[in-house]
Design a protein around this motif. Structure first.
Motif, PDB file in Angstrom:
ATOM      1  N   LEU A 194       0.829  -1.204   0.000  1.00 33.02           N
ATOM      2  CA  LEU A 194       0.000   0.000   0.000  1.00 33.02           C
ATOM      3  C   LEU A 194       0.863   1.253   0.000  1.00 33.02           C
ATOM      4  O   LEU A 194       0.573   2.230  -0.706  1.00 33.02           O
ATOM      5  CB  LEU A 194      -0.935   0.001   1.212  1.00 33.02           C
ATOM      6  CG  LEU A 194      -2.068  -1.032   1.216  1.00 33.02           C
ATOM      7  CD1 LEU A 194      -2.823  -0.978   2.533  1.00 33.02           C
ATOM      8  CD2 LEU A 194      -3.008  -0.809   0.045  1.00 33.02           C
ATOM      9  N   LEU A 195       1.940   1.229   0.781  1.00 38.42           N
ATOM     10  CA  LEU A 195       2.840   2.376   0.809  1.00 38.42           C
ATOM     11  C   LEU A 195       3.520   2.555  -0.549  1.00 38.42           C
ATOM     12  O   LEU A 195       3.648   3.682  -1.045  1.00 38.42           O
ATOM     13  CB  LEU A 195       3.884   2.198   1.912  1.00 38.42           C
ATOM     14  CG  LEU A 195       4.925   3.321   2.036  1.00 38.42           C
ATOM     15  CD1 LEU A 195       4.248   4.669   2.267  1.00 38.42           C
ATOM     16  CD2 LEU A 195       5.909   3.010   3.156  1.00 38.42           C
ATOM     17  N   TYR A 249      -7.142  -2.859  -7.503  1.00 37.80           N
ATOM     18  CA  TYR A 249      -8.450  -2.283  -7.184  1.00 37.80           C
ATOM     19  C   TYR A 249      -8.708  -2.340  -5.673  1.00 37.80           C
ATOM     20  O   TYR A 249      -9.168  -1.355  -5.070  1.00 37.80           O
ATOM     21  CB  TYR A 249      -9.559  -3.039  -7.922  1.00 37.80           C
ATOM     22  CG  TYR A 249      -9.543  -2.894  -9.426  1.00 37.80           C
ATOM     23  CD1 TYR A 249      -9.027  -1.746 -10.032  1.00 37.80           C
ATOM     24  CD2 TYR A 249     -10.047  -3.895 -10.251  1.00 37.80           C
ATOM     25  CE1 TYR A 249      -9.008  -1.612 -11.411  1.00 37.80           C
ATOM     26  CE2 TYR A 249     -10.045  -3.765 -11.640  1.00 37.80           C
ATOM     27  CZ  TYR A 249      -9.512  -2.633 -12.214  1.00 37.80           C
ATOM     28  OH  TYR A 249      -9.501  -2.494 -13.567  1.00 37.80           O
ATOM     29  N   ARG A 250      -8.421  -3.497  -5.060  1.00 39.52           N
ATOM     30  CA  ARG A 250      -8.648  -3.641  -3.613  1.00 39.52           C
ATOM     31  C   ARG A 250      -7.744  -2.700  -2.823  1.00 39.52           C
ATOM     32  O   ARG A 250      -8.168  -2.099  -1.826  1.00 39.52           O
ATOM     33  CB  ARG A 250      -8.426  -5.094  -3.194  1.00 39.52           C
ATOM     34  CG  ARG A 250      -9.505  -6.056  -3.681  1.00 39.52           C
ATOM     35  CD  ARG A 250      -9.449  -7.355  -2.903  1.00 39.52           C
ATOM     36  NE  ARG A 250      -8.178  -8.053  -3.105  1.00 39.52           N
ATOM     37  CZ  ARG A 250      -7.986  -9.001  -4.018  1.00 39.52           C
ATOM     38  NH1 ARG A 250      -8.991  -9.375  -4.807  1.00 39.52           N
ATOM     39  NH2 ARG A 250      -6.822  -9.598  -4.136  1.00 39.52           N
ATOM     40  N   LEU A 265      -6.694   2.285   0.447  1.00 43.99           N
ATOM     41  CA  LEU A 265      -6.101   3.609   0.651  1.00 43.99           C
ATOM     42  C   LEU A 265      -7.176   4.664   0.855  1.00 43.99           C
ATOM     43  O   LEU A 265      -7.056   5.533   1.724  1.00 43.99           O
ATOM     44  CB  LEU A 265      -5.209   3.973  -0.546  1.00 43.99           C
ATOM     45  CG  LEU A 265      -3.842   3.314  -0.638  1.00 43.99           C
ATOM     46  CD1 LEU A 265      -3.120   3.760  -1.913  1.00 43.99           C
ATOM     47  CD2 LEU A 265      -2.975   3.651   0.572  1.00 43.99           C
ATOM     48  N   GLY A 266      -8.209   4.591   0.029  1.00 46.07           N
ATOM     49  CA  GLY A 266      -9.294   5.559   0.178  1.00 46.07           C
ATOM     50  C   GLY A 266      -9.965   5.461   1.531  1.00 46.07           C
ATOM     51  O   GLY A 266     -10.281   6.476   2.160  1.00 46.07           O
ATOM     52  N   ALA A 267     -10.165   4.227   2.007  1.00 45.88           N
ATOM     53  CA  ALA A 267     -10.813   4.030   3.304  1.00 45.88           C
ATOM     54  C   ALA A 267      -9.960   4.555   4.453  1.00 45.88           C
ATOM     55  O   ALA A 267     -10.484   4.921   5.506  1.00 45.88           O
ATOM     56  CB  ALA A 267     -11.110   2.542   3.506  1.00 45.88           C
ATOM     57  N   SER A 268      -8.639   4.609   4.235  1.00 44.44           N
ATOM     58  CA  SER A 268      -7.743   5.098   5.292  1.00 44.44           C
ATOM     59  C   SER A 268      -7.548   6.606   5.241  1.00 44.44           C
ATOM     60  O   SER A 268      -6.789   7.165   6.039  1.00 44.44           O
ATOM     61  CB  SER A 268      -6.381   4.410   5.180  1.00 44.44           C
ATOM     62  OG  SER A 268      -5.726   4.787   3.975  1.00 44.44           O
TER      63      SER A 268
END
Length: 332
Positions: free
Chosen positions: A6-7, A36-37, A42-45
């Motif tokens: 993710l980073l 996609y997941r 990232l958006g949720a964080s």
């Protein structure tokens, strides 16, 4: 690990701007579905990742957003010395660490310097292996590299020219020379009692592709006081050159032979040409070239074909003439 991925995804978008899902998947070595997941995560964080539709679309960060999560891990910092050699980094098991470290460095740089770094990366590339030669298979390289780093004893099964040997080694360093990996190590024991005394408890060089098996021991070792890998390697190569080049061939070279010599004999050929005498009326020059043993020198000099004539020493000229005569008889 997903957190590292993710980073990396975040830093890719920060450093490169808009990227498509397939481009991100290729960089991260995952599937498009995983991208996609990860974007959703990232958006949720709270990271503002925007999705642009259409042929020129892709993912990007909201204008003005930058992360400062650029701290390097130990492994990532250690991988930076291989920044110009991604192939060797992968062989050492540091490919992912190197990519993550480069992304973090780019994210930490001011915009102007980051752009210059990307320009340099686009225009200069280091490819270590030599032409027309397959890379050595090195299945044990990553384990050997870890033992070098951790200073752990290695129990090895090694294939030499004279046979196979089992040895305990203190691995001191790895060297990549001409696309070939070498281990510099101190041999501390051997199961072969007939070996010469100097084979044990001495620092030597081993070709990594010739290790048949490698087992890392639990016990550590102390590096020899004052040992420097670069200094050892430089002295080792000088000794090897002195051992190999024990005689000098006196040659005449055509103009074409003069162009071939550096390609066939490398630095030795360049030095010999620099010290060549004046050319004759046909452009031939006379040089003195360091060569290996007679058998090796004959094969090497034949590669110059009819663009070279061996004038001496007499034994080498005779050996070359005998080989050429035998070839002529075979193909007559």
């Amino acid at each position: 690990m997903r957190a590292d991925r993710l980073l990396s995804l975040l830093l890719l978008l920060q450093n490169r701007g808009r990227m498509t899902a397939p481009e991100l998947a290729a960089e991260l070595e995952v599937s498009v579905r995983t991208v996609y997941r990860d974007v959703e995560a990232l958006g949720a964080s709270g990271v503002p990742v925007l999705a642009d539709r259409g042929p020129a679309g892709g993912y990007r960060l909201a204008d003005g957003y930058r992360t400062r999560l650029t701290g390097l891990t130990d492994a990532q910092a250690g991988s930076l010395f291989l920044a110009g050699a991604p192939g060797p980094a992968r062989e050492l098991g540091l490919g992912a660490e190197l990519a993550a470290a480069q992304l973090k460095l780019q994210a930490a740089l001011p915009a102007a310097l980051a752009e210059r770094a990307r320009t340099i990366q686009d225009r200069f590339h280091l490819d270590a292996p030599a032409w027309f030669r397959d890379a050595d298979p090195v299945p044990h390289l990553a384990r050997i590299a870890q033992a070098v780093w951790d200073q752990r004893v290695l129990h090895t099964h090694y294939r030499r020219w004279g046979g196979e040997v089992h040895r305990a080694l203190h691995p001191l360093g790895l060297v990549l020379k001409g696309g070939i990996w070498y281990l510099v190590a101190r041999a501390v024991s051997s199961v072969e009692s007939a070996e010469a005394p100097e084979s044990v408890d001495s620092v030597r060089t081993y070709r990594v592709s010739r290790f048949l098996a490698v087992d890392t021991a639990a016990d550590a070792f102390e590096r020899p006081a004052g040992f420097e890998l670069a200094a050892y390697w430089g002295e080792s190569t000088r000794r090897l050159d002195a051992v190999l080049h024990q005689q000098t061939a006196d040659l005449r070279l055509s103009p074409r032979g003069q162009r071939l010599l550096p390609m066939r004999f490398g630095a030795a050929g360049v030095r010999a040409l620099a010290a060549a005498g004046p050319a004759d009326a046909e452009g031939w020059v006379r040089i003195r070239l360091p060569v290996e043993s007679e058998a090796v020198a004959v094969g090497d000099l034949l590669r110059l074909g009819t663009d070279a004539e061996v004038l001496g020493p007499p034994e080498l000229r005779s050996a070359l003439a005998g080989t050429v005569a035998a070839l002529a008889a075979r193909y007559r």
